[in-house]
Design an enzyme around this catalytic site. Structure first.
Site, PDB file in Angstrom:
ATOM      1  N   CYS B 108     -26.861 -74.660 -69.002  1.00 16.79           N
ATOM      2  CA  CYS B 108     -26.912 -74.054 -67.155  1.00 16.79           C
ATOM      3  C   CYS B 108     -25.795 -74.513 -67.348  1.00 16.79           C
ATOM      4  O   CYS B 108     -25.612 -75.522 -66.115  1.00 16.79           O
ATOM      5  CB  CYS B 108     -28.699 -75.462 -67.183  1.00 16.79           C
ATOM      6  SG  CYS B 108     -29.124 -74.883 -65.226  1.00 16.79           S
ATOM      7  N   CYS B 111     -27.955 -77.098 -63.581  1.00 24.20           N
ATOM      8  CA  CYS B 111     -28.172 -77.941 -63.228  1.00 24.20           C
ATOM      9  C   CYS B 111     -28.602 -78.605 -64.874  1.00 24.20           C
ATOM     10  O   CYS B 111     -27.602 -78.616 -65.785  1.00 24.20           O
ATOM     11  CB  CYS B 111     -29.061 -78.379 -62.740  1.00 24.20           C
ATOM     12  SG  CYS B 111     -30.932 -76.990 -62.088  1.00 24.20           S
ATOM     13  N   SER B 112     -29.658 -78.553 -65.681  1.00 22.66           N
ATOM     14  CA  SER B 112     -30.321 -78.707 -66.832  1.00 22.66           C
ATOM     15  C   SER B 112     -31.762 -77.414 -67.166  1.00 22.66           C
ATOM     16  O   SER B 112     -32.311 -78.002 -68.570  1.00 22.66           O
ATOM     17  CB  SER B 112     -31.084 -80.325 -66.699  1.00 22.66           C
ATOM     18  OG  SER B 112     -31.456 -80.034 -66.036  1.00 22.66           O
ATOM     19  N   CYS B 113     -31.752 -76.521 -66.879  1.00 22.51           N
ATOM     20  CA  CYS B 113     -32.864 -75.950 -66.936  1.00 22.51           C
ATOM     21  C   CYS B 113     -33.330 -75.721 -68.932  1.00 22.51           C
ATOM     22  O   CYS B 113     -31.700 -75.314 -69.186  1.00 22.51           O
ATOM     23  CB  CYS B 113     -32.852 -74.169 -66.740  1.00 22.51           C
ATOM     24  SG  CYS B 113     -32.742 -74.685 -64.416  1.00 22.51           S
TER      25      CYS B 113
END
Lengths: 115, 206
Positions: B108, B111-113
């Protein structure tokens, strides 16, 4: 996530306990609290999860545009906390100043609630 | 770069973040915005019930049931929901299958999906700016640092979850596993194999 439904209701609960990749998901207790608060607010309908995600993307983006990619000061959950603070202000869940004041009370131990 | 990549956090910053988080929770409780056990419930749930075992069950089933595999690759969200895996960050899941000549890797970049219902919360390196910056640009080198050498003739496809979709990799079934049951296959499906940083565990030779 639909605000009318509880997050917990939406999630499967019949699985055996795993660990995420065998490593600690949270390095410090406050990271877990900040994570849980952000999800709880979304589950209770104070904001859409997607709004939080966008806030997180902005927070990470600001940090990355101000730091080198290998900067050792990187902390994912500090960016998460900043995103959470911005959501609290945007949704008017806290009023300006009160968060600073309460933080200061915890810092000088005028308050010592444990969560 | 790898899981050993360490960061130094200033104790002062850590203390401030801890105090600030307490202040937030304290204010929200006082205002009645969150209930006294809501945050605990969320944390407990993520620490105990969500994790890569869920994804491993999906993979093992896809290895053993061709019809399920076809459904999984056509409509991943519905297929995994049928096994009870849905909820936060699981609204739009797409499973991509490794095959001879094609290897998949997830990232991702913004961000951090991550597909929480299938893999739990992302590991440290997945959220790291270095991995997020490099995975899409030089996946072959990144995978080599994780200890995975992808042959030059194999195409690497990198899936960026920054849209609404969370990706998961369906690793190839290891050789020598014909006739093995779901229960025997699940332990071969490592978290890394569903992220694309490694292959499913080979069967121990006897």
């Amino acid at each position: 996530m639909e605000p009318s439904r509880s997050l917990i209701d939406d999630l499967p609960a019949d699985q055996a306990p795993p660990r995420a990749n065998g490593e600690m998901v949270f390095a410090e207790p406050w990271e877990a609290r900040a994570f849980g608060i952000a999800l709880a607010l979304s589950a209770d309908g104070h904001y859409e999860w997607e709004s939080f995600r966008q806030s997180l993307i902005r927070s990470i983006g600001r940090w990355e545009s101000a730091h080198a990619v290998e900067d050792a000061g990187w902390s994912y959950y500090e960016r998460w906390l900043e995103a959470l603070e911005n959501m609290l202000a945007e949704c008017e869940l806290v009023v300006p100043g009160e968060l600073d004041q309460r933080t200061e009370e915890f810092t000088r131990r005028a308050r010592d609630e444990a969560f | 770069m790898t899981a050993n990549h360490e960061h130094y956090h200033h104790p002062e910053t850590e203390r401030h973040s801890a105090a600030r988080t307490k202040a937030i929770e304290s204010l929200l409780l006082e205002k009645g915005i969150i209930g006294s056990d809501t945050v605990d419930k969320v944390i407990t749930f993520f620490e105990t019930d969500m994790g890569p075992l869920n994804g491993a069950k999906v993979v093992a089933r896809a290895w053993t049931e061709p019809q399920f595999r076809e459904w999984l690759l056509r409509d991943s969200t519905a297929a995994v929901a049928s096994m009870g895996f849905f909820g936060a960050e699981g609204e739009h899941i797409r499973v991509v299958a490794n095959e001879p000549g094609v290897h998949h890797l997830i990232v991702c970049t913004l961000c951090s999906c991550y597909p929480w219902p299938l893999l739990g919360l992302p590991p440290y390196w997945f959220k790291d700016p270095v991995y997020r910056a490099r995975a899409a640009i030089e996946p072959r080198a990144v995978l080599r640092e994780f200890g995975l050498d992808i042959p030059a003739g194999t195409e690497i496809r990198v899936w960026d979850s920054s849209a609404q979709i969370r990706y998961m990799v369906l690793p190839e079934r290891p050789a020598g596993t014909a006739g093995m049951s779901m229960a025997e296959l699940v332990p071969l499906v490592t978290p890394g194999s569903m992220q694309g940083i490694e292959l499913a565990r080979p069967v121990a030779s006897t």
